[in-house]
Structure formats: structure tokens, C-alpha cells
Scaffold this motif. Sequence first.
Motif: not given
Length: 143
Positions: A86-88, A93-96, A119-126
Motif C-alpha cells: 500500500s505504501l508503494f 500516486g504521489f509520483f504521478y 512523504l516523511w511519515m511514509s518513509v518512516q513507516l517503510f
Amino acid sequence: MIEPYRKLTIGILISSLCILIGAGHGVAPMILFEVMIPFHHNYPLLFTLQRDYEFNLAASAIFLLVGQILLFFTTVKRALIARLFSLFILWVGFFYLIHGVFSGDGLAMFSFCTGIPFLWMSVQLFIYDVRQYLYKPVEDEEE
């Protein structure tokens, strides 16, 4: 899921809904565009990376909506691979939405700046999920 990371996941969901986009002659949060995209015919659904910002809005909204729904369900169930997937999808979607930053598009830069918390929070979760996956305890095998 551990409580701080559940809060991080909810923060990712909220921050991805609050990414501002340039729509028409103003700005709107992504959640409004995700809800209105089936009713708006001026934004064609193209999954190719177009140079124009507005032609990528529909595809970005679809990717972000699918990623948000999948990430929401992973907060209930402990599905590590689904959460990474889901993060991917959210990142695609963010890149689009922001790929025009590299060519100097001002609207894409605006969306990128408002999407930095996401972006910051999603990288932390990843990073947390990858560490959890790589360093999970090995169960003792019985002989």
C-alpha cells in the motif's frame, strides 16, 4: 500493530488526503478530488506520464485512493506485506502527481511541498516495516 505506528499510519492517511492540488483556478485537497473524480469529465483517466499536470490528476487520485484504502485495512489486520504494498501504491500516486517537479512545473512543486509530511511519515513507516520484516525472530524448529 504497535500503538505509535498505528498513529503513524493514521497520520499518513490524513496527510495524503491533505495534499493540495492545483485544480481549475484554485487549490483543493486531494480528498475532494478523489471523491469528485468520477463526476468530473475534464480530467481524463490516463495512466501514462503526461507532461501536463492536469492530465495526471485522475491517475494520481486513483492510485492514492487505492493505496489509502489498502493502508486503512492494514491498520486493522497485521499484514506487513500488504502495508508495504500500500505504501508503494501511495508513492506511485504521489509520483504521478509531482513528476513535473523535475521539469520546473510550479503546480507540481506546490503539491510536492504540501506532500512533504506524507512523504516523511511514509518513509518512516517503510523503514519500520522493513526492519520488522528483516529482523523478525526465528522460531525454534523442533527435531
